[in-house]
Design an enzyme around this catalytic site. Sequence first.
Site, PDB file in Angstrom:
ATOM      1  N   CYS A   7       0.822  -1.207   0.000  1.00  0.00           N
ATOM      2  CA  CYS A   7       0.000   0.000   0.000  1.00  0.00           C
ATOM      3  C   CYS A   7       0.861   1.265   0.000  1.00  0.00           C
ATOM      4  CB  CYS A   7      -0.911  -0.003   1.221  1.00  0.00           C
ATOM      5  SG  CYS A   7      -2.254   1.197   1.086  1.00  0.00           S
ATOM      6  N   ASP A 129      -7.086  -3.058  11.036  1.00  0.00           N
ATOM      7  CA  ASP A 129      -5.898  -2.219  11.135  1.00  0.00           C
ATOM      8  C   ASP A 129      -5.746  -1.779  12.581  1.00  0.00           C
ATOM      9  OD1 ASP A 129      -3.677  -0.772  10.395  1.00  0.00           O
ATOM     10  OD2 ASP A 129      -4.757   0.700   9.184  1.00  0.00           O
TER      11      ASP A 129
END
Length: 211
Positions: A7, A129
């Site tokens: 990412c 997350d």
Amino acid sequence: MTTAKICGLSTPETVAAALTGGASHVGFVFFPPSPRHLSFDRARTLAEPVPEHVGKVGVFVDPDDSLLAEAIGAGRLDVLQLHKTPPERIAAIRARHGLDIWAAIAVRTRADLDVAARHRELADRILYDAKTPEGATLPGGMGVRFDWTLLDGYRHPLPWALSGGLDAGNVHDAIRQTRAPIVDVSSGVESAPGVKDVSRIAAFLAAVAKA
């Protein structure tokens, strides 16, 4: 088999490293406060060499429709990863754009996992997350991890992915402990905030392949 998303990519060289290393997804950030934020022109350039079998994920924080439309076109996005986006807004985004939705859930305690169930009819995947510190301007990408044992015995309401504080040194243990189908890394393959490192990307993807 666990796959990986790299990412916050921002250069052709790091996109190439992700593709060469076998990443299943590449992530492009569209959030101006982030050091990984991309202009639409840069996103268009980076998306060009990405083959169809690799998912292009746009990362957003409660985005408006104009931002989504421009980013989807520029990045040829397949997936919208949404942080800090209310459920009703997620439903509207999914209805409007028809793309896969990854709903990011910030985790610090077991109770935080309860939020995932609210997205059962809204999202295609949950991204667990780590919850960032109070007052942090970014929702992720800060190298913070949560206690993976919180996922022990948890019945996931949707397909899911694991993020938060992963790197080449700990991703093997993370996969063995959580059996995550997808692992997502950003700061763990950087030499400085927003600066991806080709060798660290290669090491991370090699560690995932061996897990």
